[in-house]
Design a protein around this motif. Structure first.
Motif, PDB file in Angstrom:
ATOM      1  N   VAL A  28      -1.554 -25.065  10.779  1.00  0.00           N
ATOM      2  CA  VAL A  28      -2.770 -25.741  10.337  1.00  0.00           C
ATOM      3  C   VAL A  28      -2.444 -26.686   9.171  1.00  0.00           C
ATOM      4  O   VAL A  28      -3.027 -27.770   9.064  1.00  0.00           O
ATOM      5  N   ASP A  29      -1.485 -26.319   8.345  1.00  0.00           N
ATOM      6  CA  ASP A  29      -1.089 -27.205   7.249  1.00  0.00           C
ATOM      7  C   ASP A  29      -0.450 -28.484   7.765  1.00  0.00           C
ATOM      8  O   ASP A  29      -0.676 -29.566   7.213  1.00  0.00           O
ATOM      9  N   GLN A  30       0.353 -28.374   8.827  1.00  0.00           N
ATOM     10  CA  GLN A  30       0.934 -29.568   9.436  1.00  0.00           C
ATOM     11  C   GLN A  30      -0.162 -30.453  10.032  1.00  0.00           C
ATOM     12  O   GLN A  30      -0.102 -31.678   9.930  1.00  0.00           O
ATOM     13  N   LEU A  31      -1.153 -29.829  10.648  1.00  0.00           N
ATOM     14  CA  LEU A  31      -2.262 -30.580  11.225  1.00  0.00           C
ATOM     15  C   LEU A  31      -3.049 -31.295  10.128  1.00  0.00           C
ATOM     16  O   LEU A  31      -3.398 -32.477  10.273  1.00  0.00           O
ATOM     17  N   ILE A  32      -3.297 -30.623   9.035  1.00  0.00           N
ATOM     18  CA  ILE A  32      -4.017 -31.230   7.916  1.00  0.00           C
ATOM     19  C   ILE A  32      -3.252 -32.447   7.399  1.00  0.00           C
ATOM     20  O   ILE A  32      -3.833 -33.525   7.199  1.00  0.00           O
ATOM     21  N   ALA A  33      -1.972 -32.276   7.198  1.00  0.00           N
ATOM     22  CA  ALA A  33      -1.156 -33.383   6.688  1.00  0.00           C
ATOM     23  C   ALA A  33      -1.108 -34.543   7.682  1.00  0.00           C
ATOM     24  O   ALA A  33      -1.243 -35.712   7.291  1.00  0.00           O
ATOM     25  N   PHE A  34      -0.936 -34.237   8.952  1.00  0.00           N
ATOM     26  CA  PHE A  34      -0.809 -35.298   9.951  1.00  0.00           C
ATOM     27  C   PHE A  34      -2.099 -36.079  10.113  1.00  0.00           C
ATOM     28  O   PHE A  34      -2.078 -37.310  10.213  1.00  0.00           O
ATOM     29  N   THR A  35      -3.224 -35.380  10.148  1.00  0.00           N
ATOM     30  CA  THR A  35      -4.490 -36.076  10.356  1.00  0.00           C
ATOM     31  C   THR A  35      -4.894 -36.935   9.160  1.00  0.00           C
ATOM     32  O   THR A  35      -5.760 -37.802   9.292  1.00  0.00           O
ATOM     33  N   ALA A  36      -4.281 -36.717   8.012  1.00  0.00           N
ATOM     34  CA  ALA A  36      -4.542 -37.535   6.831  1.00  0.00           C
ATOM     35  C   ALA A  36      -3.490 -38.629   6.645  1.00  0.00           C
ATOM     36  O   ALA A  36      -3.634 -39.477   5.766  1.00  0.00           O
ATOM     37  N   LYS A  90     -10.983 -20.340   7.040  1.00  0.00           N
ATOM     38  CA  LYS A  90     -11.349 -19.103   7.735  1.00  0.00           C
ATOM     39  C   LYS A  90     -10.132 -18.248   8.066  1.00  0.00           C
ATOM     40  O   LYS A  90     -10.239 -17.250   8.771  1.00  0.00           O
ATOM     41  N   GLY A  91      -8.955 -18.667   7.578  1.00  0.00           N
ATOM     42  CA  GLY A  91      -7.757 -17.855   7.727  1.00  0.00           C
ATOM     43  C   GLY A  91      -6.801 -18.260   8.829  1.00  0.00           C
ATOM     44  O   GLY A  91      -5.804 -17.569   9.061  1.00  0.00           O
ATOM     45  N   ALA A  92      -7.050 -19.376   9.514  1.00  0.00           N
ATOM     46  CA  ALA A  92      -6.155 -19.803  10.593  1.00  0.00           C
ATOM     47  C   ALA A  92      -4.788 -20.174  10.032  1.00  0.00           C
ATOM     48  O   ALA A  92      -4.682 -20.763   8.954  1.00  0.00           O
ATOM     49  N   THR A  93      -3.773 -19.830  10.773  1.00  0.00           N
ATOM     50  CA  THR A  93      -2.405 -20.201  10.420  1.00  0.00           C
ATOM     51  C   THR A  93      -1.937 -21.379  11.254  1.00  0.00           C
ATOM     52  O   THR A  93      -1.167 -22.209  10.790  1.00  0.00           O
ATOM     53  N   TYR A  94      -2.423 -21.444  12.498  1.00  0.00           N
ATOM     54  CA  TYR A  94      -1.979 -22.462  13.440  1.00  0.00           C
ATOM     55  C   TYR A  94      -3.139 -23.328  13.908  1.00  0.00           C
ATOM     56  O   TYR A  94      -4.303 -22.909  13.884  1.00  0.00           O
ATOM     57  N   CYS A  95      -2.796 -24.497  14.374  1.00  0.00           N
ATOM     58  CA  CYS A  95      -3.742 -25.384  15.041  1.00  0.00           C
ATOM     59  C   CYS A  95      -4.381 -24.603  16.186  1.00  0.00           C
ATOM     60  O   CYS A  95      -3.730 -23.749  16.807  1.00  0.00           O
ATOM     61  N   ASP A  96      -5.640 -24.895  16.478  1.00  0.00           N
ATOM     62  CA  ASP A  96      -6.324 -24.157  17.544  1.00  0.00           C
ATOM     63  C   ASP A  96      -6.600 -25.010  18.776  1.00  0.00           C
ATOM     64  O   ASP A  96      -7.420 -24.644  19.612  1.00  0.00           O
ATOM     65  N   CYS A  97      -5.899 -26.138  18.914  1.00  0.00           N
ATOM     66  CA  CYS A  97      -6.056 -26.939  20.128  1.00  0.00           C
ATOM     67  C   CYS A  97      -5.574 -26.109  21.325  1.00  0.00           C
ATOM     68  O   CYS A  97      -4.868 -25.110  21.151  1.00  0.00           O
ATOM     69  N   HIS A 132      -9.220 -33.609  10.841  1.00  0.00           N
ATOM     70  CA  HIS A 132      -8.854 -33.188   9.489  1.00  0.00           C
ATOM     71  C   HIS A 132      -9.887 -32.205   8.939  1.00  0.00           C
ATOM     72  O   HIS A 132      -9.528 -31.137   8.416  1.00  0.00           O
ATOM     73  N   THR A 133     -11.157 -32.546   9.096  1.00  0.00           N
ATOM     74  CA  THR A 133     -12.233 -31.661   8.641  1.00  0.00           C
ATOM     75  C   THR A 133     -12.186 -30.329   9.379  1.00  0.00           C
ATOM     76  O   THR A 133     -12.334 -29.262   8.771  1.00  0.00           O
ATOM     77  N   HIS A 134     -11.941 -30.381  10.688  1.00  0.00           N
ATOM     78  CA  HIS A 134     -11.834 -29.153  11.480  1.00  0.00           C
ATOM     79  C   HIS A 134     -10.667 -28.301  10.991  1.00  0.00           C
ATOM     80  O   HIS A 134     -10.794 -27.079  10.837  1.00  0.00           O
ATOM     81  N   ALA A 135      -9.533 -28.940  10.752  1.00  0.00           N
ATOM     82  CA  ALA A 135      -8.352 -28.206  10.289  1.00  0.00           C
ATOM     83  C   ALA A 135      -8.614 -27.532   8.944  1.00  0.00           C
ATOM     84  O   ALA A 135      -8.223 -26.379   8.733  1.00  0.00           O
ATOM     85  N   LEU A 136      -9.261 -28.242   8.035  1.00  0.00           N
ATOM     86  CA  LEU A 136      -9.604 -27.639   6.748  1.00  0.00           C
ATOM     87  C   LEU A 136     -10.544 -26.452   6.935  1.00  0.00           C
ATOM     88  O   LEU A 136     -10.400 -25.422   6.265  1.00  0.00           O
TER      89      LEU A 136
END
Length: 110
Positions: A57-65, A91-98, A82-86
């Motif tokens: 999820v941190d990689q997703l946050i960084a990439f979408t920004a 809520k405790g997610a570690t990974y992207c949920d796509c 980006h908003t979804h990833a945040l």
């Protein structure tokens, strides 16, 4: 997880628009190998590829920004992702949920 459920999971994963080409190929190779002598080796390759391709999820946050993420998705979709990833991180997610990452996580955890 039952094998028929995993087959469905891998089919959904490789059908996802967000699935990397390498993961699609290895996933299809496993599906083709189910019930054959090559199944165990194909499964090992699938797990290895899933571990390499899943996005945190941190990689997703960084990439979408990032400029690359905005160029790929367009500014509106990048902002939504980006908003979804945040949100999922809060809520405790570690990974992207796509669908691709969710399928990869199911493979890894099987």
């Amino acid at each position: 997880m039952k094998q028929d459920t995993m087959v469905q999971t891998v089919q959904s994963m490789i059908a996802a628009q967000s699935c990397y080409e390498g993961l699609k190929k290895v996933g299809q190779a496993w599906l083709d190998a189910v019930g054959t002598d090559a199944e165990a080796a194909a499964w090992e390759a699938l797990v290895k590829e899933a571990k390499a391709d899943i996005i945190t999820v941190d990689q997703l946050i960084a990439f979408t920004a990032s400029p690359d993420g905005i160029a790929l998705f367009g500014s509106e979709l990048a902002e939504q992702l980006h908003t979804h990833a945040l949100d999922i991180k809060s809520k405790g997610a570690t990974y992207c949920d796509c669908p691709a990452c969710a399928g990869a996580l199911a493979v890894i955890n099987a």
